[in-house]
Design a protein around this motif. Structure first.
Motif, PDB file in Angstrom:
ATOM      1  N   GLU A  66       0.814  -1.219   0.000  1.00  0.00           N
ATOM      2  CA  GLU A  66       0.000   0.000   0.000  1.00  0.00           C
ATOM      3  C   GLU A  66       0.849   1.271   0.000  1.00  0.00           C
ATOM      4  N   ARG A  67       2.168   1.101   0.024  1.00  0.00           N
ATOM      5  CA  ARG A  67       3.135   2.203  -0.024  1.00  0.00           C
ATOM      6  C   ARG A  67       3.075   3.115   1.205  1.00  0.00           C
ATOM      7  N   THR A  68       2.746   2.528   2.349  1.00  0.00           N
ATOM      8  CA  THR A  68       2.777   3.293   3.599  1.00  0.00           C
ATOM      9  C   THR A  68       4.038   2.998   4.404  1.00  0.00           C
ATOM     10  N   HIS A  69       4.678   1.865   4.136  1.00  0.00           N
ATOM     11  CA  HIS A  69       5.902   1.454   4.835  1.00  0.00           C
ATOM     12  C   HIS A  69       6.862   0.788   3.851  1.00  0.00           C
ATOM     13  N   ALA A  70       8.136   1.017   4.061  1.00  0.00           N
ATOM     14  CA  ALA A  70       9.181   0.244   3.383  1.00  0.00           C
ATOM     15  C   ALA A  70      10.060  -0.310   4.496  1.00  0.00           C
ATOM     16  N   THR A  71       9.840  -1.567   4.838  1.00  0.00           N
ATOM     17  CA  THR A  71      10.521  -2.178   5.985  1.00  0.00           C
ATOM     18  C   THR A  71      11.529  -3.214   5.495  1.00  0.00           C
ATOM     19  N   TYR A  72      12.733  -3.135   6.054  1.00  0.00           N
ATOM     20  CA  TYR A  72      13.849  -3.981   5.637  1.00  0.00           C
ATOM     21  C   TYR A  72      14.459  -4.724   6.819  1.00  0.00           C
ATOM     22  N   VAL A  73      14.942  -5.926   6.535  1.00  0.00           N
ATOM     23  CA  VAL A  73      15.817  -6.650   7.457  1.00  0.00           C
ATOM     24  C   VAL A  73      17.210  -6.075   7.272  1.00  0.00           C
ATOM     25  N   VAL A  74      17.903  -5.845   8.375  1.00  0.00           N
ATOM     26  CA  VAL A  74      19.297  -5.389   8.336  1.00  0.00           C
ATOM     27  C   VAL A  74      20.197  -6.607   8.473  1.00  0.00           C
ATOM     28  N   ARG A  75      21.087  -6.789   7.493  1.00  0.00           N
ATOM     29  CA  ARG A  75      22.087  -7.856   7.560  1.00  0.00           C
ATOM     30  C   ARG A  75      23.460  -7.228   7.337  1.00  0.00           C
ATOM     31  N   THR A  76      24.426  -7.639   8.145  1.00  0.00           N
ATOM     32  CA  THR A  76      25.794  -7.175   7.915  1.00  0.00           C
ATOM     33  C   THR A  76      26.426  -8.047   6.833  1.00  0.00           C
ATOM     34  N   ARG A  77      27.368  -7.455   6.118  1.00  0.00           N
ATOM     35  CA  ARG A  77      28.024  -8.158   5.023  1.00  0.00           C
ATOM     36  C   ARG A  77      29.252  -8.914   5.524  1.00  0.00           C
ATOM     37  N   GLU A  78      29.856  -9.673   4.644  1.00  0.00           N
ATOM     38  CA  GLU A  78      31.003 -10.506   4.994  1.00  0.00           C
ATOM     39  C   GLU A  78      32.101  -9.680   5.659  1.00  0.00           C
ATOM     40  N   GLY A  79      32.664 -10.233   6.725  1.00  0.00           N
ATOM     41  CA  GLY A  79      33.727  -9.568   7.465  1.00  0.00           C
ATOM     42  C   GLY A  79      33.232  -8.730   8.626  1.00  0.00           C
ATOM     43  N   GLU A  80      31.900  -8.601   8.765  1.00  0.00           N
ATOM     44  CA  GLU A  80      31.308  -7.818   9.853  1.00  0.00           C
ATOM     45  C   GLU A  80      30.708  -8.768  10.898  1.00  0.00           C
TER      46      GLU A  80
END
Length: 196
Positions: A66-80
């Protein structure tokens, strides 16, 4: 409208979907490591069941559609730390009539104090101002949360924004407790001037 994945130097922000329910529940559930510290200054309580996590994720998916939220999972990249694991969630909540969005984040404790908050803020500000052409992004924190204050002040200053002030009785926790919140904002013009 929103990218499914946003990459930064150290982070991958991936659209939150029902595929993430069990992983999210593992880190947001009552009894998860450091969950009491994580939820101390946010407006949600630890999840009691996977069903509660599913309801949250389903609501975020509906918000995406519905374009009211843009929710993301946060993942660290290799080496973090925690590379590839779910490290938290972040996103934007939109108020299209006012051409603005609110910025939110929670992270697992091993990711605290490493500059990830500012890094993902830069990516989401680029989305808000460069792709979505919004006029303003705001962010708030509990006045007692000094770690969030420090992180927010750094990136707000970096992108030319400002502290708006303390809004009394603005934050309502899941428990019903009401508290003040400190609010900051960055305008599109301030953001563009800071990245030129």
């Amino acid at each position: 409208m929103f990218p499914e994945t946003i990459e930064t130097d150290r982070l991958s922000l991936e659209r939150l979907t029902t595929d993430d329910v069990l992983d999210l529940y593992e880190h947001a559930r009552a009894g998860a490591p450091h969950i009491d510290e994580i939820t101390r200054h946010v407006n949600w309580d630890p999840h009691e069941t996977p069903g509660e996590t599913h309801e949250f994720v389903a609501a975020m998916e509906e918000g995406w559609d519905e374009r009211t939220h843009a929710t993301y999972v946060v993942r660290t990249r290799e080496g973090e730390p925690l590379a590839g694991d779910l490290g938290g969630t972040t996103g934007l909540e939109f108020d299209w009539d006012r051409r603005r969005a609110g910025l939110g984040l929670w992270l697992r404790k091993p990711l605290w104090g490493r500059g990830y908050s500012g890094e993902r803020a830069g990516a989401l500000l680029a989305l808000a101002f460069e792709r979505l052409d919004l006029d303003l992004v705001y962010v708030t924190h509990d006045p007692e949360n000094d770690a969030s204050r420090r992180a927010i002040e750094k990136y707000v200053e970096r992108f030319g924004g400002r502290r708006e002030g303390t809004v009394r009785n603005a934050l309502q926790y899941a428990s019903g407790r009401v508290a003040d919140e400190v609010r900051y904002s960055i305008s599109g013009a301030e953001y563009r001037a800071s990245v030129e």
